[in-house]
Design a protein around this motif. Structure first.
Motif, PDB file in Angstrom:
ATOM      1  N   GLU A 422       0.381  -1.208   0.209  1.00 15.69           N
ATOM      2  CA  GLU A 422       0.101   0.264  -0.153  1.00 15.69           C
ATOM      3  C   GLU A 422       0.580   1.197   0.144  1.00 15.69           C
ATOM      4  OE1 GLU A 422      -3.320  -0.458  -0.424  1.00 15.69           O
ATOM      5  OE2 GLU A 422      -3.083  -2.728  -0.095  1.00 15.69           O
ATOM      6  N   VAL A 423       2.145   1.200   0.695  1.00 15.05           N
ATOM      7  CA  VAL A 423       2.835   1.999   1.034  1.00 15.05           C
ATOM      8  C   VAL A 423       3.903   2.503  -0.500  1.00 15.05           C
ATOM      9  CG1 VAL A 423       2.289   2.513   2.879  1.00 15.05           C
ATOM     10  CG2 VAL A 423       4.949   1.199   2.512  1.00 15.05           C
ATOM     11  N   PHE A 424       4.567   1.311  -0.798  1.00 14.34           N
ATOM     12  CA  PHE A 424       5.428   1.731  -1.988  1.00 14.34           C
ATOM     13  C   PHE A 424       5.260   2.229  -3.105  1.00 14.34           C
ATOM     14  CE2 PHE A 424       9.044  -1.467   0.672  1.00 14.34           C
ATOM     15  CZ  PHE A 424       8.792  -0.968   1.377  1.00 14.34           C
ATOM     16  N   PRO A 425       4.272   1.720  -3.640  1.00 11.48           N
ATOM     17  CA  PRO A 425       4.207   2.632  -5.217  1.00 11.48           C
ATOM     18  C   PRO A 425       3.736   3.474  -5.528  1.00 11.48           C
ATOM     19  CG  PRO A 425       2.085   0.337  -4.132  1.00 11.48           C
ATOM     20  CD  PRO A 425       3.090   1.310  -2.912  1.00 11.48           C
ATOM     21  N   LEU A 426       3.628   4.267  -6.291  1.00 14.55           N
ATOM     22  CA  LEU A 426       3.873   5.515  -6.833  1.00 14.55           C
ATOM     23  C   LEU A 426       2.979   5.797  -7.381  1.00 14.55           C
ATOM     24  CD1 LEU A 426       7.144   5.786  -8.569  1.00 14.55           C
ATOM     25  CD2 LEU A 426       6.872   7.297  -6.881  1.00 14.55           C
ATOM     26  N   GLY A 427       2.000   5.034  -7.679  1.00 16.77           N
ATOM     27  CA  GLY A 427       0.717   4.879  -7.825  1.00 16.77           C
ATOM     28  C   GLY A 427      -0.816   5.191  -6.825  1.00 16.77           C
ATOM     29  N   SER A 465       6.323  -8.518  15.256  1.00 18.85           N
ATOM     30  CA  SER A 465       5.317  -8.848  15.698  1.00 18.85           C
ATOM     31  C   SER A 465       5.197  -6.562  15.913  1.00 18.85           C
ATOM     32  CB  SER A 465       4.904  -9.879  16.315  1.00 18.85           C
ATOM     33  OG  SER A 465       4.764 -10.120  16.076  1.00 18.85           O
ATOM     34  N   ARG A 466       5.516  -6.485  16.490  1.00 21.41           N
ATOM     35  CA  ARG A 466       5.929  -4.792  17.202  1.00 21.41           C
ATOM     36  C   ARG A 466       5.634  -4.252  15.956  1.00 21.41           C
ATOM     37  NH1 ARG A 466       1.720  -2.910  20.127  1.00 21.41           N
ATOM     38  NH2 ARG A 466       3.251  -1.732  21.380  1.00 21.41           N
ATOM     39  N   GLU A 467       7.575  -4.039  14.696  1.00 25.78           N
ATOM     40  CA  GLU A 467       7.133  -4.013  14.016  1.00 25.78           C
ATOM     41  C   GLU A 467       6.515  -3.663  13.301  1.00 25.78           C
ATOM     42  OE1 GLU A 467      12.296  -4.003  14.091  1.00 25.78           O
ATOM     43  OE2 GLU A 467      10.856  -4.998  12.719  1.00 25.78           O
ATOM     44  N   ALA A 468       5.572  -4.556  13.004  1.00 22.56           N
ATOM     45  CA  ALA A 468       4.476  -5.066  11.834  1.00 22.56           C
ATOM     46  C   ALA A 468       3.327  -4.074  12.154  1.00 22.56           C
ATOM     47  CB  ALA A 468       4.192  -6.631  11.958  1.00 22.56           C
ATOM     48  N   ALA A 469       3.404  -4.158  13.611  1.00 22.34           N
ATOM     49  CA  ALA A 469       1.875  -2.765  13.898  1.00 22.34           C
ATOM     50  C   ALA A 469       2.215  -1.646  13.775  1.00 22.34           C
ATOM     51  CB  ALA A 469       2.068  -3.360  15.195  1.00 22.34           C
ATOM     52  N   GLY A 470       3.593  -1.257  14.410  1.00 24.69           N
ATOM     53  CA  GLY A 470       3.990   0.081  13.725  1.00 24.69           C
ATOM     54  C   GLY A 470       3.781   0.845  12.264  1.00 24.69           C
ATOM     55  N   MET A 471       4.102  -0.161  11.654  1.00 16.64           N
ATOM     56  CA  MET A 471       4.040   0.511  10.229  1.00 16.64           C
ATOM     57  C   MET A 471       2.386   0.301   9.324  1.00 16.64           C
ATOM     58  SD  MET A 471       7.287  -1.686   8.172  1.00 16.64           S
ATOM     59  CE  MET A 471       7.389  -3.554   9.315  1.00 16.64           C
ATOM     60  N   ALA A 472       1.515  -0.599  10.011  1.00 11.38           N
ATOM     61  CA  ALA A 472       0.119  -0.704   9.995  1.00 11.38           C
ATOM     62  C   ALA A 472      -0.543  -0.077  10.303  1.00 11.38           C
ATOM     63  CB  ALA A 472      -1.026  -2.272  10.386  1.00 11.38           C
ATOM     64  N   ALA A 473      -0.146   0.688  11.505  1.00  7.35           N
ATOM     65  CA  ALA A 473      -0.655   1.915  12.631  1.00  7.35           C
ATOM     66  C   ALA A 473      -0.503   3.214  11.352  1.00  7.35           C
ATOM     67  CB  ALA A 473      -0.017   2.038  13.547  1.00  7.35           C
ATOM     68  N   ALA A 474       1.394   3.483  10.975  1.00  4.24           N
ATOM     69  CA  ALA A 474       2.064   4.462  11.198  1.00  4.24           C
ATOM     70  C   ALA A 474       1.073   4.850   9.297  1.00  4.24           C
ATOM     71  CB  ALA A 474       3.339   4.229  10.073  1.00  4.24           C
ATOM     72  N   ALA A 475       0.692   3.756   8.074  1.00  2.00           N
ATOM     73  CA  ALA A 475       0.341   3.740   6.900  1.00  2.00           C
ATOM     74  C   ALA A 475      -1.607   4.323   7.194  1.00  2.00           C
ATOM     75  CB  ALA A 475       0.415   2.272   6.112  1.00  2.00           C
ATOM     76  N   ARG A 476      -2.129   3.898   8.373  1.00  2.00           N
ATOM     77  CA  ARG A 476      -3.119   4.320   7.801  1.00  2.00           C
ATOM     78  C   ARG A 476      -3.648   5.572   8.511  1.00  2.00           C
ATOM     79  NH1 ARG A 476      -6.011   2.009  12.883  1.00  2.00           N
ATOM     80  NH2 ARG A 476      -8.167   1.888  11.832  1.00  2.00           N
ATOM     81  N   TRP A 477      -2.591   6.477  10.060  1.00  2.00           N
ATOM     82  CA  TRP A 477      -2.459   7.475   9.925  1.00  2.00           C
ATOM     83  C   TRP A 477      -1.841   8.314   8.747  1.00  2.00           C
ATOM     84  CZ3 TRP A 477       0.780   5.422  15.001  1.00  2.00           C
ATOM     85  CH2 TRP A 477      -0.153   5.410  15.648  1.00  2.00           C
ATOM     86  N   MET A 478      -0.653   7.903   8.308  1.00  2.00           N
ATOM     87  CA  MET A 478      -0.859   8.872   6.895  1.00  2.00           C
ATOM     88  C   MET A 478      -1.205   9.004   5.457  1.00  2.00           C
ATOM     89  SD  MET A 478       3.049   6.739   6.054  1.00  2.00           S
ATOM     90  CE  MET A 478       2.427   6.802   4.436  1.00  2.00           C
ATOM     91  N   TYR A 479      -2.610   8.208   5.405  1.00  2.00           N
ATOM     92  CA  TYR A 479      -3.500   8.327   4.426  1.00  2.00           C
ATOM     93  C   TYR A 479      -4.886   8.822   4.867  1.00  2.00           C
ATOM     94  CZ  TYR A 479      -0.519   5.555   1.417  1.00  2.00           C
ATOM     95  OH  TYR A 479       0.019   4.671   0.644  1.00  2.00           O
ATOM     96  N   THR A 480      -5.267   8.582   6.485  1.00  2.00           N
ATOM     97  CA  THR A 480      -6.236   8.764   7.008  1.00  2.00           C
ATOM     98  C   THR A 480      -6.077  11.116   6.630  1.00  2.00           C
ATOM     99  OG1 THR A 480      -6.849   8.054   8.464  1.00  2.00           O
ATOM    100  CG2 THR A 480      -7.622  10.043   9.047  1.00  2.00           C
ATOM    101  N   ALA A 481      -5.148  11.673   7.187  1.00  2.00           N
ATOM    102  CA  ALA A 481      -4.556  12.660   6.763  1.00  2.00           C
ATOM    103  C   ALA A 481      -4.795  12.960   5.742  1.00  2.00           C
ATOM    104  CB  ALA A 481      -2.605  12.501   7.578  1.00  2.00           C
ATOM    105  N   ALA A 482      -4.027  12.614   4.350  1.00  2.00           N
ATOM    106  CA  ALA A 482      -3.456  12.973   3.585  1.00  2.00           C
ATOM    107  C   ALA A 482      -5.117  13.564   2.445  1.00  2.00           C
ATOM    108  CB  ALA A 482      -2.742  11.161   2.246  1.00  2.00           C
TER     109      ALA A 482
END
Length: 540
Positions: A422-427, A465-482
């Motif tokens: 979800e976060v890597f693709p330029l598109g 497991s915590r790293e995975a959760a951290g990345m998932a949370a950050a992505a959701r915050w990013m796109y909510t704000a965007a």
């Protein structure tokens, strides 16, 4: 794992993270007389994005005219979201701290007049010095000791729990104040030194109720040799870029063209042919030796031979977003919890644009100093023994306590790969549009709601497991704000809203984990900002 005797420590201040911001925070807190523990996921002095390379700094002498011009320029560039007062604070603090660094033995290069040139630091030497300074100040350092969750009680942050990679023992540090200096989130995109920057510091803080800000300004990708991890793109200023047919891309680097061609699935090559003398090449190699290691290992002379380029996503490391700060002391919305460096929002000094190396490095030094000092003052003023507080673990997703009955084991790698899709693709993330972001956020929300299961009882699994959760949370915050910023400003764009909207001259604050909340926060508009905007014909 459970059979091993754990490590129990009581301190005044716990600093989580061992990059420049964490090192300065620990040193600064110890200087205030606090008992300080620093826990790093790696080894303080060699982990993180700064240590393996070098960094430029925003350094100006205390000349009012020079500084006013620099501040005015940054406020303009920031999309008028930065605050002049904070930029002045950074300039003042960095100037002071670099004098300290020199007094500790850092060998700054001197100009022909003998004046030290403090606008650049070599990462390995700098961080080695910072480790020594922290240890000399009395800081207890826990290397290879990733934090997994914070502790809290009715008074706020109360320490953290984690695990040692070295012997598998769990550790608990009880403290009256905590500084989060865990860096930004680069989503394991293979940028040099970014493998430890996975967002769990943001998640741990949000689990206590901390807010985040600036998460929409996270659209930064960095060029790198396709076979390497070094994302210090400055040296590519000396390169000519070519498409796969051999046609040169016009303009310096033509980074927009680079993004477009790679998005279209085409190849882009570079050759550093602008360094056209042996003298220039020797200077470049000496200035940033680590940049050339991937080329040397691949048997490629980057000055004469073309090499393929790629883009690596840098997330909040080169973006702006992070934990929202509530005061000059770098405090957050949680009592006793402070943030510094890339873990804290840089909006007050960079606004809607990346700080690049100079502003980001200067921010790490300054915010680390402020957060550490005030965390110490807060902790020492509490009049309570941190070891006697009835603190509880606050961890949720990705911790052993969060497992759901009947679910399979937590599959951290599957979560990480789903987030990266979800976060890597330029598109999706670079060429942003409302329908595409909404679809992506819907998938991320579904991923989050399905996360669960028992975390395998190994050190690697618990950390991952915590790293995975951290990345998932950050992505959701990013796109909510965007999706909440319906305009184009700085590094944030939305195809449907190509113009900057004066009515959106505010910050966007996100909070929450299961359900994310979004609100606006006004930006202080000073007479200096109004004058700068009027000079440019910009309406505020």
């Amino acid at each position: 794992m459970s059979g091993k005797l754990g490590i129990e420590i009581t301190a005044d201040v716990l600093v989580i993270g061992g990059g420049p911001a964490g090192a300065w925070a620990a040193w600064s807190a110890a200087r205030e007389g606090a008992k300080v523990v620093l826990a790093d996921k790696g080894y303080l002095g060699s982990s993180g994005a700064t240590a393996p390379g070098g960094t430029n700094l925003l350094v100006l002498p205390p000349d009012p005219e020079l500084r006013e011009a620099a501040v005015r320029q940054r406020v303009e560039a920031s999309g008028y979201l930065a605050e002049a007062r904070w930029i002045h604070r950074v300039l003042d603090q960095v100037y002071t701290n670099l004098q300290l660094v020199e007094s500790w033995g850092y060998p700054f290069v001197r100009d022909e007049n003998g004046t030290p040139m403090r606008n650049h630091l070599q990462g390995p030497e700098y961080m080695k010095l910072m480790r020594r300074a922290a240890a000399k100040a009395g800081v207890r350092i826990l290397d290879q000791s990733p934090a997994l969750e914070l502790l809290s009680d009715e008074h706020g942050a109360a320490g953290a729990r984690g695990i040692s990679r070295l012997d598998g023992r769990e550790w608990t540090v009880r403290a009256n104040a905590v500084v989060i200096a865990t860096g930004g989130c680069a989503f394991l995109s293979k940028g040099l030194g970014c493998n430890v920057l996975t967002g769990e510091g943001l998640l741990m803080s949000a689990e206590l109720g901390a807010e985040l800000s600036g998460m929409e300004f996270t659209r930064q990708y960095a060029p790198s040799a396709a076979f390497g991890t070094v994302t210090r793109g400055r040296l590519l200023n000396w390169a000519t870029l070519y498409d796969e047919e051999g046609h040169a891309l016009e303009g310096h680097g033509n980074r927009g063209g680079l993004h477009r061609l790679l998005h279209e699935g085409k190849k882009v090559y570079a050759v550093m042919d602008k360094a056209d003398t042996e003298e220039k090449r020797a200077i470049l190699r000496q200035s940033h030796a680590i940049f050339f290691l991937p080329y040397d290992r691949a048997g490629i002379d980057p000055f004469t031979q073309r090499f393929p380029l790629t883009l690596r996503y840098e997330g909040t490391v080169r973006g702006t977003g992070g934990l929202r700060l509530t005061g000059d002391d770098c405090s957050t919305t949680v009592p006793g919890l402070y943030a510094a460096g890339d873990a804290a929002t840089r909006e007050r000094v960079t606004g809607a644009v990346s700080g690049g190396g100079a502003y980001n490095a200067s921010w790490a030094i300054s915010s680390g100093t402020w957060a550490g000092a005030d965390a110490a003052r807060y902790a020492l003023s509490q009049g309570r023994d941190a070891g006697q507080r009835r603190a509880r673990p606050a961890g949720t997703v990705g911790t052993a306590a969060y497992e759901a009955a009947g679910q399979a084991d937590f599959d951290a790698q599957a979560v990480i790969q789903a987030v990266q899709r979800e976060v890597f693709p330029l598109g999706i993330n670079y060429y942003r549009s409302e329908p595409v972001l909404k679809q992506s956020l819907h998938r991320l929300d579904a991923l989050w709601s399905g996360i669960g299961g028992a975390v395998p009882d190994t050190v690697q699994s618990r950390v991952r497991s915590r790293e995975a959760a951290g990345m998932a949370a950050a992505a959701r915050w990013m796109y909510t704000a965007a999706l909440g910023r319906k305009e184009t400003r700085g590094m944030h764009t939305l195809a449907e809203y190509p113009q900057t909207d004066p009515l959106q001259q505010h910050r966007l604050v996100v909070s929450g984990i299961s359900e994310i909340r979004l609100r606006t926060e006004p930006v202080p508009v000073t007479s200096a900002v109004l004058a700068a905007a009027a000079q440019k014909g910009v309406e505020i």
